[in-house]
Motif scaffolding. Structure first.
Motif, PDB file in Angstrom:
ATOM      1  N   LEU A  37      25.321  28.402 -35.704  1.00  0.00           N
ATOM      2  CA  LEU A  37      25.237  28.704 -37.313  1.00  0.00           C
ATOM      3  C   LEU A  37      26.438  27.905 -38.415  1.00  0.00           C
ATOM      4  O   LEU A  37      26.549  27.279 -38.835  1.00  0.00           O
ATOM      5  N   LEU A 158      29.067  37.082 -39.499  1.00  0.00           N
ATOM      6  CA  LEU A 158      27.989  36.406 -40.334  1.00  0.00           C
ATOM      7  C   LEU A 158      27.980  36.561 -41.805  1.00  0.00           C
ATOM      8  O   LEU A 158      27.352  34.895 -42.357  1.00  0.00           O
ATOM      9  N   PHE A 159      28.649  37.055 -42.255  1.00  0.00           N
ATOM     10  CA  PHE A 159      29.543  36.571 -43.678  1.00  0.00           C
ATOM     11  C   PHE A 159      30.402  35.310 -43.147  1.00  0.00           C
ATOM     12  O   PHE A 159      29.886  34.366 -44.491  1.00  0.00           O
ATOM     13  N   ALA A 161      30.026  32.949 -41.691  1.00  0.00           N
ATOM     14  CA  ALA A 161      29.181  32.378 -40.858  1.00  0.00           C
ATOM     15  C   ALA A 161      28.019  31.378 -41.730  1.00  0.00           C
ATOM     16  O   ALA A 161      27.705  30.089 -42.074  1.00  0.00           O
ATOM     17  N   PHE A 162      28.212  32.046 -42.728  1.00  0.00           N
ATOM     18  CA  PHE A 162      27.187  31.715 -43.690  1.00  0.00           C
ATOM     19  C   PHE A 162      27.191  31.207 -44.873  1.00  0.00           C
ATOM     20  O   PHE A 162      27.289  30.066 -45.216  1.00  0.00           O
ATOM     21  N   ARG A 213      16.477  30.654 -33.549  1.00  0.00           N
ATOM     22  CA  ARG A 213      16.416  29.940 -34.544  1.00  0.00           C
ATOM     23  C   ARG A 213      15.352  29.617 -34.849  1.00  0.00           C
ATOM     24  O   ARG A 213      14.914  29.450 -36.624  1.00  0.00           O
ATOM     25  N   ASN A 217      13.799  33.451 -39.403  1.00  0.00           N
ATOM     26  CA  ASN A 217      14.401  32.630 -40.460  1.00  0.00           C
ATOM     27  C   ASN A 217      14.922  34.083 -40.590  1.00  0.00           C
ATOM     28  O   ASN A 217      16.162  34.660 -42.225  1.00  0.00           O
ATOM     29  N   ASN A 218      15.760  35.391 -40.050  1.00  0.00           N
ATOM     30  CA  ASN A 218      15.940  36.707 -40.397  1.00  0.00           C
ATOM     31  C   ASN A 218      17.431  36.847 -39.037  1.00  0.00           C
ATOM     32  O   ASN A 218      17.007  36.396 -37.920  1.00  0.00           O
ATOM     33  N   PHE A 219      18.692  37.141 -39.456  1.00  0.00           N
ATOM     34  CA  PHE A 219      20.021  36.411 -38.501  1.00  0.00           C
ATOM     35  C   PHE A 219      19.966  38.015 -37.676  1.00  0.00           C
ATOM     36  O   PHE A 219      20.537  37.091 -36.299  1.00  0.00           O
ATOM     37  N   HIS A 220      19.688  39.103 -38.411  1.00  0.00           N
ATOM     38  CA  HIS A 220      19.615  40.514 -37.183  1.00  0.00           C
ATOM     39  C   HIS A 220      18.810  40.462 -35.979  1.00  0.00           C
ATOM     40  O   HIS A 220      19.101  40.190 -34.592  1.00  0.00           O
ATOM     41  N   MET A 222      17.356  37.471 -34.613  1.00  0.00           N
ATOM     42  CA  MET A 222      17.770  35.780 -34.056  1.00  0.00           C
ATOM     43  C   MET A 222      19.383  36.092 -33.107  1.00  0.00           C
ATOM     44  O   MET A 222      19.306  35.849 -32.182  1.00  0.00           O
ATOM     45  N   GLU A 297       4.961  29.106 -46.967  1.00  0.00           N
ATOM     46  CA  GLU A 297       5.685  30.500 -46.073  1.00  0.00           C
ATOM     47  C   GLU A 297       5.610  31.931 -47.238  1.00  0.00           C
ATOM     48  O   GLU A 297       5.699  31.642 -48.340  1.00  0.00           O
ATOM     49  N   GLU A 298       5.745  32.956 -46.931  1.00  0.00           N
ATOM     50  CA  GLU A 298       4.883  34.226 -47.676  1.00  0.00           C
ATOM     51  C   GLU A 298       4.558  33.815 -48.438  1.00  0.00           C
ATOM     52  O   GLU A 298       4.273  34.748 -49.831  1.00  0.00           O
TER      53      GLU A 298
ATOM     54  N   PHE B  91      20.095  28.367 -43.718  1.00  0.00           N
ATOM     55  CA  PHE B  91      20.571  30.013 -42.575  1.00  0.00           C
ATOM     56  C   PHE B  91      19.835  30.684 -42.745  1.00  0.00           C
ATOM     57  O   PHE B  91      19.486  31.543 -43.844  1.00  0.00           O
ATOM     58  N   PRO B  92      19.696  31.596 -41.245  1.00  0.00           N
ATOM     59  CA  PRO B  92      18.861  32.660 -41.619  1.00  0.00           C
ATOM     60  C   PRO B  92      18.689  34.170 -42.086  1.00  0.00           C
ATOM     61  O   PRO B  92      19.208  35.282 -41.298  1.00  0.00           O
TER      62      PRO B  92
END
Lengths: 307, 261
Positions: A37, A158-159, A161-162, A213, A217-220, A222, A297-298, B91-92
């Motif tokens: 990421l 996480l923060f 990386a994002f 990945r 699409n959800n970090f947790h 992944m 999506e969605e 980003f996921p």
């Protein structure tokens, strides 16, 4: 099937190998998410190659290969930092220069002494079947430390990386997080050398996280998928290598690459089905419009320019 | 008087390598103000707010936020909304995960949020009318909804000061209007707001305080006092026509492009 699973466990070296595979799987699965990421794949590849130079120096000077590789890897990371501080040379170029030069130093020294021992071969290609109880204790200790670090710094990691810039504003010490990650990355690479070797570590770190990945699409999700895929490929790879009599490190990486390819193809087909285009006709204010239409999506969609 | 000042900048200078961005800036922003910083590209607006945020280390001078000196980290409770172009949309993270980041510095040592954190995030998403996207990936939202996600992240941190980098760029007129009105309502509740924008007409209509910036502060004051042809010429190095109709101020490029030129 049960026989298939139990037969290899009659051999102690396979039991050790599977235990090492599970631990390395957890380690690579966790580290890989952050590396993928943050777009740092090249540093894993580079540091493992740099460690080879240290291992050869350790071998020549009769110092423990892994301690020498660890110290050399850390020095390489510091040197990369120093070179990039001037800002004219970017990180990817600095990694390329320092780590390849370290690897070249190892190759040059080997060619001078004209001896290539089993130990050095293990550093290059891994020897999962030669894992001792002491090795398992060291790998287990590093895995436990990495789990503890990621548990307590999960939010911060996480923060950063994002959105590293905003993370600073919201009170996260980005430099600290980067330094802590560099140390646990170097430690993870060194303990994985015995199992996977210089040439295969980077792939073992990157492939499970990249596959995860593609799946979410959800970090947790992944994060946990990466660990599950990594442990599965490690253990399954050892079984496959046992039955095919193939090199275990290479089999683990090839199995990971196969799973990645399958998920990639499945993802591509899914996207093609989801994003199928058709002419969409609708009207408002009495005016009829024709658009190319894309399902997204969605169940959300957007319009393309008029066809 | 000290506690009435939200930001105080003294003799601030910033450089990127040998390139001097600005030198000797002095600025005081009172608590409760809603200010817009306008100026051309490359004028140093973003560098100025990044030095307020503690992201950039100035070559000289001091920045204080809410009475505390900003060095490498902000000393106050600041909500920051970066430019949307700076965000990695692949980003996921889901909307909830992105907004929860605003709570991280208030959460305990464990990685999971407690009931209070979850409630605050849901409340903010409801206020911004994006609660229905809580489990959606951030990339699947429209530009206006994405802007609101980052506004929600900032509000989840319960800030005293909001700093926004071009919040109205890349969104349609209606969304632009909605965002500025929402910010006005936040300002009325006591939050100090500073934003950077290129949209002079929108800030003239909505913002009570303007700072014209081009490697230094050219002028600051109410829109009717600042949006004048001479000040805008000094700010933009270009002729700008200012039209006034009652309280409405409209600005346009003085010389239309001519294809014969």
């Amino acid at each position: 099937m049960i026989d298939f699973l139990i037969t290899p466990l009659k051999y102690e070296f396979i039991v050790h190998a599977i235990a090492a595979g599970i631990l390395i799987g957890i380690l690579c699965g966790i580290i890989g998410v952050y590396i993928v990421l943050r777009g740092m794949s090249y540093i894993g590849h580079g540091l493992s190659h740099a460690a080879f130079g240290g291992a050869v120096i350790g071998y020549i000077s009769s110092v423990n290969l892994y301690i020498a590789a660890g110290i050399w890897g850390l020095l390489s990371a510091l040197l990369i930092n120093l070179i990039t501080r001037g800002k004219k040379i970017k990180a990817d170029a600095a990694i390329g220069i320092v780590t390849t030069a370290s690897f070249a130093l190892g190759v040059a020294l080997i060619s001078r002494i004209r001896r290539f021992t089993k130990n050095l071969e293990a550093v290059l290609f891994g020897n999962i079947l030669g894992v001792t109880t002491e090795d398992l204790v060291i790998i287990g200790a590093v895995t436990l430390i990495v789990i503890i670090v990621f548990f307590f710094l999960y939010k911060q990691m996480l923060f950063v990386a994002f959105d590293p810039e905003s993370a600073t504003v919201y009170g996260i010490r980005v430099n600290w997080i980067d330094t802590i990650f560099s140390v646990i990355l170097a430690a993870s690479i060194i303990v994985s050398l015995q199992v996977l070797g210089v040439t295969l570590i980077a792939a073992a770190i990157i492939i499970p996280a990249s596959t995860a990945r593609l799946l979410t699409n959800n970090f947790h999700k992944m994060f946990f998928l990466s660990i599950i895929i990594s442990v599965f490929t490690s253990v399954a790879g050892i079984y496959v290598s046992f039955y095919l009599n193939a090199a275990s490190g290479a089999t683990i990486v090839l199995l990971g690459a196969l799973i990645f390819t399958i998920v990639l193809i499945q993802n591509y087909i899914h996207r093609r089905i989801m994003e199928h285009e058709h002419v969409h006709v609708h009207s408002h204010g009495g005016i009829v419009h024709h658009h190319k239409h894309i399902d997204k999506e969605e169940h959300r969609h957007e319009h393309k320019e008029k066809a | 008087m000290q506690e009435q000042t939200m930001i105080e900048i003294k003799d601030l200078s910033c450089k990127y390598g040998n390139n001097e961005i600005f030198k000797g800036i002095n600025l005081k922003i009172e608590k409760g103000i809603f200010a817009g910083i306008v100026g051309p590209n490359g004028s140093g607006k973003t560098t100025l707010i990044k030095s307020m945020l503690g992201v950039i280390k100035p070559t000289n001078g001091k920045v204080s936020v809410n009475g505390g000196l900003v060095k490498n980290r902000p000393s106050s409770n600041i909500g920051y909304i970066p430019q949307l172009e700076a965000i990695e949309w692949d980003f996921p993270v889901t909307v909830e995960q992105a907004v929860m980041m605003g709570r991280y510095n208030k959460m305990g040592i464990f990685p999971w949020p407690d009931k209070k954190d979850k409630r605050i995030v849901r409340d903010v998403l409801e206020r911004l009318s994006i609660i229905q996207y809580i489990n959606h990936h951030i990339k699947t939202l429209s530009g206006g909804e994405q802007q609101r996600v980052f506004l929600a992240r900032a509000l989840a941190s319960e800030p005293e000061l909001l700093i926004l980098d071009e919040p109205t760029s890349g969104v349609d007129l209606k969304t632009q209007h909605d965002i500025l009105h929402f910010l006005l309502s936040l300002n009325k509740k006591g939050i100090t707001i500073i934003l950077i924008t290129h949209d002079l007409n929108a800030v003239a209509a909505h913002l009570p305080w303007i700072i014209c910036f081009n490697k230094g502060i050219i002028a600051e004051g109410r829109p009717e006092d600042v949006f004048k042809p001479n000040i805008l010429k000094k700010t933009y190095n270009a002729d700008v026509t200012v039209l006034r109709s009652g309280s409405l101020i409209l600005m346009a490029n003085a010389k239309p492009l001519n294809t014969d030129d």
